[in-house]
Design a protein around this motif. Structure first.
Motif, short mmCIF file in Angstrom:
data_model
loop_
_atom_site.label_atom_id
_atom_site.label_comp_id
_atom_site.label_asym_id
_atom_site.label_seq_id
_atom_site.Cartn_x
_atom_site.Cartn_y
_atom_site.Cartn_z
N PRO A 1 -0.27 4.57 6.31
CA PRO A 1 -1.73 4.27 5.83
C PRO A 1 -2.81 4.14 6.53
O PRO A 1 -2.50 3.76 7.29
N LEU B 1 -5.81 7.32 -1.70
CA LEU B 1 -4.34 7.83 -0.45
C LEU B 1 -3.80 8.75 -2.18
O LEU B 1 -3.23 9.39 -1.92
N ILE B 2 -3.69 8.03 -3.39
CA ILE B 2 -3.24 8.50 -4.22
C ILE B 2 -3.66 10.00 -4.88
O ILE B 2 -3.40 10.87 -5.25
N VAL C 1 -2.44 12.68 -1.83
CA VAL C 1 -0.74 12.92 -2.27
C VAL C 1 -1.16 13.79 -3.27
O VAL C 1 0.10 15.03 -3.05
N ILE D 1 -6.59 2.85 -1.29
CA ILE D 1 -5.48 3.18 -2.51
C ILE D 1 -5.65 4.57 -3.08
O ILE D 1 -4.41 5.08 -3.35
N ALA E 1 -2.32 13.97 2.92
CA ALA E 1 -3.24 12.60 2.72
C ALA E 1 -3.51 12.55 4.43
O ALA E 1 -4.58 11.73 4.96
N THR F 1 1.14 4.21 -3.34
CA THR F 1 0.58 5.86 -3.05
C THR F 1 1.58 6.43 -2.19
O THR F 1 1.51 7.85 -2.53
N VAL G 1 0.83 -1.34 -0.09
CA VAL G 1 -0.16 -0.18 0.35
C VAL G 1 0.33 1.41 0.19
O VAL G 1 0.86 2.59 -0.71
N THR H 1 -3.97 2.22 -13.05
CA THR H 1 -3.13 2.23 -12.11
C THR H 1 -2.45 1.06 -12.25
O THR H 1 -0.71 1.26 -12.67
#
Length: 437
Positions: free
Chosen positions: A291, A81-82, A85, A78, A93, A41, A37, A142
C-alpha cells in the motif's frame, strides 16, 4: 519502555545494545497499523512490511538523514485501495498507487521551485478536515460488517460480534489506561488480545502457520515480472486525488516533528525533500505490491517520548521490518487473524480518523459560524459519505473521497473570504512559544 536520560541527536549513533532495543520499539509502534491496511484491502502484510522498511530507508536518504520519521501503510488510501482492488485486482491498485507517488514527486518539484505557501493555500484545514472525516465515516459500514458477519456465510454471527466487541474493549482499554510507550500500541494490543479470544472461540485456523517455512519470500507483485500492468483511468481517478489529503497530513507531521526536535524541518532539509521521500516510498511500494506509505504519527510519538532523535535508530527499525517480511511463520500467522478481530479494531480506528478531521478544524480555529466554511464542510461531507461520482466516460469515474477532495479544493479557491494562511516560520514560532509556555 526503553528511555534515555538525555537527548540522542539526529545524527548520533547509540551504543549497539541500546540501538537494537530502540529500533525494536519503533518496529512495534508501527507494526499493528502497517499490517492492518493490507489486511483490510486484500494486499500482503509481509509485502507491506518490506515496502515500509525500504520506503523508510529511501526517505532517510532523500532527506539527507535529517528527519527522524518512519513510513508505514497509509490509512487515507484504505477505501480507494478496496475500490481499486475490486475494479482491477491488487495489480490494478498498484497502478493507482504508482501515480499517487508520482503526484508527490511533482508537488515536491513545484515546492522546490516556488515555495510552500501555495500548497497551504489550496489545502487549508477547512478542506482537509472534512475530507479526513469522510475517510473515517465512509469506512464505518465496512468496519461494522466485518464485526458482525461470518465471512463464510455473509450473515449475522453472534460469536463473531462477541469477538469483535471484546477486541474493541481491549483496544480501548489499551488506549485509555496504558501509560508510556505501551500507550502507543493500542492497535497491536487489541489485535493480540482479540486473536487469543478468537482462538478460544474456534475462529482461528493454525494449519497455514504449521505449513509455512521459517524463511519465505513474500508474494511480491512486480510489474513486467509477475504481471503485465494495464492503465485504468478509473483507478487513477479514485486514488490520485487522495494524495492531496495525505500531503496536508504530511505537512502537519513535519510541523509536529519540528516542535519535537526543535528544528524547522519544513525549511531545512525542506518540505520538498520530505514530500519527495514520501513519493519515492509510495512508488517503491507500488513496484512490490504494497500500500502507499506515509509518515507515521505513532513513531513520532515514540521519538517525542524517548527524546531519541537518531535517524540510525529509525534506519534500524526499517531494516528489521524488511527482515520481518521474510519470516514465513510470522506472515502466515498474520493471515490467520479473523475478520471479526479486524472489525473490532476498525470500529475504533475509523472513528478516530473521522475525529481527527474534526480535531483539525478545532485546533486551527476554523469558524463554522462563517457561511463560507459551513458551505465547504457541508458539501464535502455529503458528497464524500453519500458516494457521489462523476462518470467521465464508461471507463472513468471520479467518485467518493476523490470527488469530495476536488470539490472542496475548488470551493475554497472560488468562494470569497479566505483566511490568511500562516507561513511555516510563523507556525513553527507559534508552536515553539506554545511549548515554552
Amino acid at each position: 519502555m526503553i528511555m534515555t536520560d538525555k537527548t540522542v541527536g539526529i545524527r548520533e549513533i547509540p551504543r549497539i545494545d541500546k540501538w537494537l532495543m530502540l529500533s525494536i520499539q519503533h518496529l512495534f509502534a508501527m507494526f499493528g497499523a502497517t499490517i492492518l491496511v493490507p489486511l483490510l484491502t486484500g494486499l500482503s502484510p509481509a509485502v507491506a512490511l518490506v515496502s515500509s522498511g525500504l520506503g523508510t530507508l529511501a526517505y532517510l536518504l532523500i532527506t539527507k538523514g535529517q528527519i527522524p520519521a518512519y513510513l508505514g501503510s497509509s490509512f487515507a488510501f484504505i477505501a480507494p485501495l478496496i475500490a481499486a482492488v475490486g475494479i482491477g485486482g491488487p495489480e490494478g491498485a498498484m497502478i493507482g498507487s504508482f501515480f499517487a507517488g508520482i503526484l508527490y514527486g511533482l508537488v515536491a518539484v513545484l515546492i522546490k521551485m516556488t515555495g510552500v505557501q501555495w500548497i497551504m493555500k489550496i489545502l487549508p484545514p477547512i478542506v482537509v478536515g472534512p475530507v479526513i472525516m469522510v475517510i473515517g465515516l465512509g469506512l464505518a459500514g465496512t468496519a461494522v460488517s466485518m464485526a458482525m458477519e461470518n465471512p463464510a456465510t455473509e450473515s449475522y454471527s453472534g460469536t463473531h460480534f462477541f469477538v469483535a466487541m471484546a477486541t474493541l474493549g481491549i483496544t480501548i482499554t489499551a488506549a485509555i489506561f496504558f501509560r508510556g510507550f505501551f500507550s502507543l500500541l493500542p492497535i497491536l494490543t487489541g489485535i493480540t488480545g482479540g486473536y487469543l479470544i478468537a482462538a478460544w472461540q474456534g475462529l482461528v485456523e493454525f494449519e497455514a502457520v504449521r505449513e509455512a517455512a521459517w524463511i519465505q519470500s513474500p508474494e511480491f507483485l512486480i510489474p513486467f515480472v509477475t504481471y503485465e500492468p494495464a492503465m485504468n483511468w478509473t483507478i487513477i481517478a479514485i486514488m490520485v486525488p487522495i494524495a492531496a489529503v495525505t500531503l496536508s497530513e504530511h505537512i502537519g507531521d513535519q510541523m509536529v516533528l519540528s516542535k519535537v526536535v526543535e528544528k524547522n524541518l519544513v525549511s531545512r532539509p525542506g518540505l520538498h525533500r520530505s514530500i519527495m521521500g514520501d513519493g519515492v516510498a509510495t512508488v517503491i511500494s507500488s513496484f512490490l505490491g504494497g500500500p502507499p506509505n506515509t509518515t507515521y504519527g505513532e513513531n513520532i510519538g515514540v521519538v517525542a517520548l524517548t527524546r531519541v532523535f537518531s535517524v540510525f535508530v529509525i534506519g534500524g527499525a526499517a531494516t528489521a521490518a524488511v527482515l520481518f517480511g521474510f519470516i514465513g511463520k510470522v506472515s502466515a500467522l498474520i493471515t490467520t487473524i479473523p475478520t471479526a478481530v479486524m472489525g473490532g479494531v476498525s470500529i475504533l480506528l475509523f472513528g478516530i480518523i473521522a475525529s481527527n478531521g474534526m480535531r483539525m478544524l478545532i485546533d486551527n480555529g476554523v469558524d463554522l459560524g462563517k457561511k463560507r466554511n459551513l458551505v465547504i464542510a457541508s458539501v464535502v461531507l455529503v458528497i464524500g459519505i453519500g458516494g457521489a461520482f462523476i462518470e467521465v466516460t464508461e471507463q472513468v469515474e471520479i467518485a467518493g473521497m476523490a470527488l469530495a477532495t476536488v470539490i472542496g479544493i475548488l470551493l475554497n479557491l472560488i468562494l470569497p473570504g479566505r483566511d490568511r494562511v500562516q507561513t511555516d516560520e510563523e507556525m513553527f514560532r507559534k508552536m515553539k512559544d506554545s511549548s515554552a509556555a
